[in-house]
Design a protein around this motif. Structure first.
Motif, PDB file in Angstrom:
ATOM      1  N   ILE A  37       5.846   8.832  12.270  1.00 19.11           N
ATOM      2  CA  ILE A  37       6.981   8.200  11.583  1.00 19.11           C
ATOM      3  C   ILE A  37       6.684   6.730  11.294  1.00 19.11           C
ATOM      4  O   ILE A  37       6.942   6.234  10.195  1.00 19.11           O
ATOM      5  N   ILE A  38       6.116   6.027  12.278  1.00 15.93           N
ATOM      6  CA  ILE A  38       5.801   4.604  12.089  1.00 15.93           C
ATOM      7  C   ILE A  38       4.769   4.421  10.974  1.00 15.93           C
ATOM      8  O   ILE A  38       4.908   3.554  10.101  1.00 15.93           O
ATOM      9  N   ILE A  39       3.721   5.238  10.994  1.00 17.42           N
ATOM     10  CA  ILE A  39       2.656   5.110   9.993  1.00 17.42           C
ATOM     11  C   ILE A  39       3.185   5.386   8.591  1.00 17.42           C
ATOM     12  O   ILE A  39       2.961   4.601   7.655  1.00 17.42           O
ATOM     13  N   ALA A  51      17.849  10.369   2.133  1.00 19.63           N
ATOM     14  CA  ALA A  51      17.597  11.549   1.301  1.00 19.63           C
ATOM     15  C   ALA A  51      16.289  12.228   1.690  1.00 19.63           C
ATOM     16  O   ALA A  51      16.208  13.461   1.731  1.00 19.63           O
ATOM     17  N   ASN A  52      15.255  11.450   2.009  1.00 16.26           N
ATOM     18  CA  ASN A  52      13.970  12.030   2.391  1.00 16.26           C
ATOM     19  C   ASN A  52      14.033  12.657   3.782  1.00 16.26           C
ATOM     20  O   ASN A  52      13.476  13.742   4.015  1.00 16.26           O
ATOM     21  N   LEU A  53      14.710  11.993   4.713  1.00 14.61           N
ATOM     22  CA  LEU A  53      14.857  12.564   6.051  1.00 14.61           C
ATOM     23  C   LEU A  53      15.641  13.866   6.006  1.00 14.61           C
ATOM     24  O   LEU A  53      15.314  14.833   6.720  1.00 14.61           O
ATOM     25  N   SER A  54      16.675  13.907   5.150  1.00 21.49           N
ATOM     26  CA  SER A  54      17.440  15.139   4.979  1.00 21.49           C
ATOM     27  C   SER A  54      16.561  16.246   4.411  1.00 21.49           C
ATOM     28  O   SER A  54      16.633  17.404   4.840  1.00 21.49           O
ATOM     29  N   ARG A 294       3.760  16.474   6.290  1.00 24.96           N
ATOM     30  CA  ARG A 294       3.695  16.911   4.895  1.00 24.96           C
ATOM     31  C   ARG A 294       4.500  15.991   3.974  1.00 24.96           C
ATOM     32  O   ARG A 294       4.067  15.701   2.857  1.00 24.96           O
ATOM     33  N   SER A 295       5.641  15.537   4.441  1.00 27.98           N
ATOM     34  CA  SER A 295       6.444  14.630   3.624  1.00 27.98           C
ATOM     35  C   SER A 295       5.715  13.301   3.423  1.00 27.98           C
ATOM     36  O   SER A 295       5.647  12.783   2.304  1.00 27.98           O
ATOM     37  N   LEU A 297       2.474  12.621   3.659  1.00 23.63           N
ATOM     38  CA  LEU A 297       1.277  12.765   2.837  1.00 23.63           C
ATOM     39  C   LEU A 297       1.639  13.002   1.372  1.00 23.63           C
ATOM     40  O   LEU A 297       0.927  12.549   0.468  1.00 23.63           O
ATOM     41  N   THR A 298       2.743  13.706   1.134  1.00 20.35           N
ATOM     42  CA  THR A 298       3.196  13.911  -0.244  1.00 20.35           C
ATOM     43  C   THR A 298       3.597  12.588  -0.886  1.00 20.35           C
ATOM     44  O   THR A 298       3.238  12.298  -2.032  1.00 20.35           O
ATOM     45  N   LEU A 299       4.351  11.774  -0.146  1.00 18.32           N
ATOM     46  CA  LEU A 299       4.746  10.460  -0.662  1.00 18.32           C
ATOM     47  C   LEU A 299       3.532   9.565  -0.892  1.00 18.32           C
ATOM     48  O   LEU A 299       3.547   8.695  -1.772  1.00 18.32           O
ATOM     49  N   ALA A 300       2.481   9.801  -0.105  1.00 20.29           N
ATOM     50  CA  ALA A 300       1.257   9.011  -0.267  1.00 20.29           C
ATOM     51  C   ALA A 300       0.373   9.546  -1.393  1.00 20.29           C
ATOM     52  O   ALA A 300      -0.681   8.966  -1.668  1.00 20.29           O
TER      53      ALA A 300
END
Length: 331
Positions: A37-39, A51-54, A294-295, A297-300
């Motif tokens: 989460i921190i990274i 919205a992303n956490l949901s 996955r979330s 890495l997708t945002l990255a």
């Protein structure tokens, strides 16, 4: 004298508390989740957006529910390669039956199918004493084929409010979530209570940790293991219901990696593949780790294939840690 004894006892408890936390099966998983989460929050300001956490929670619902069933079976020193396929078949049965006899009747039929397949796995493992890996590999292949034959090459749109209910959203302050997330957490809470506070749960751990000792102490090991597969069938139906809430279309090709994803969540969560150690709390954390990974890495902008490589590497590390821990404790 009494006061001194109390103080000494209290001090020893405080000293042992950090040790117990460090040796807890879920400690490493919690640390891994916090680090991830921190990274990812440092890499993308959108990561911690409500919205992303949901979305992470919503995307974790189906695999998260199925992972509870996988946890129960792995605690008995087994493994289930068919649990995802049973849930997918459940979605097809729900969609087709609802069109003919209505949603309530469809739930009954799907319950019979999912529990029946769980019972089949359980009977092959406990009555014929076949290895769970081979049994569920065989039933996985048969169920996938049967699902595709039943569905043909079609997908089925589901419009029943009952069958899609778990996809409905509601707000907690500014945070939006779905009833599917609530049901997932309820499944974890109920099975967590059953494993830690009931004789049935203690027997599950005993069967997985020391089956011969459990048998000698009066535990009906085969009956207990069979009941685990029955419960897994019920959980598969709940996952199928949640899947229709997530995407109101029944597709025989959906959730193809669900079986492996559930094993990944269980192993990352600290449950031993050799049985008898772990629990659903760790599995919930493992499920969240997969969702966060996955979330993030997708945002990255990382390709999904590389995401699978990262997840696979994480599983190998988790199994290596489990092996190392077992060797240390067996000395």
């Amino acid at each position: 004298m009494t006061t001194t004894r109390f103080e000494n006892t209290n001090t020893s408890v405080l000293k042992s508390l950090p040790g117990r936390i460090l040796h807890s099966p879920v400690f490493g998983s919690v640390v891994a989740l916090l680090v991830a989460i921190i990274i990812f929050s440092a890499m993308s300001p959108r990561f911690l957006a409500p919205a992303n956490l949901s979305l992470i929670l919503q995307q974790s619902v189906v695999v998260g529910i199925l992972a509870v069933a996988q946890t129960l079976i792995i605690l008995t020193a087994g493994i289930d390669l068919s649990i995802g396929a049973i849930a997918v078949l459940g979605t097809i049965v729900l969609a087709q039956a609802a069109a003919g006899i209505g949603p309530v009747g469809a739930m009954v039929i799907a319950m019979i199918v999912c529990v029946g397949l769980g019972a089949l796995n359980g009977a092959l493992v406990t009555v014929l004493r076949l290895p769970p890996f081979i049994v569920t590999l065989g039933t996985f292949t048969a169920i996938v084929a049967a699902t595709r034959l039943l569905a043909g090459s079609e997908t089925y749109q589901v419009t029943s409010p009952l069958l899609t209910f778990l996809g409905n959203t509601f707000k907690i302050g500014t945070f939006t979530t779905t009833y599917g997330v609530v049901v997932m957490l309820l499944v974890y809470a109920i099975m967590g209570y059953a494993l830690t506070q009931t004789a049935w749960g203690r027997h599950v751990y005993a069967v997985g940790g020391n089956p011969n000792g459990a048998l000698l102490s009066g535990v009906k090991t085969r009956r207990n293991m069979f009941s685990v597969y029955i419960v897994s069938g019920v959980i598969a139906l709940i996952a199928a219901w949640a899947a229709l809430g997530r995407i109101s279309t029944a597709d025989s090709n959906a959730y193809q990696n669900a079986n492996l994803d559930t094993i990944t969540a269980v192993v990352i969560g600290g449950t031993s593949l050799f049985g008898g150690r772990g629990g659903v709390l760790g599995t919930l954390i493992g499920t969240l780790i997969i969702g966060v990974l996955r979330s993030g890495l997708t945002l990255a902008g990382v390709d999904s294939l590389y995401q699978n490589i990262a997840t696979g590497a994480l599983v190998i590390v988790a199994v290596a840690v489990d092996q190392f821990t077992r060797r240390r404790t067996s000395r």
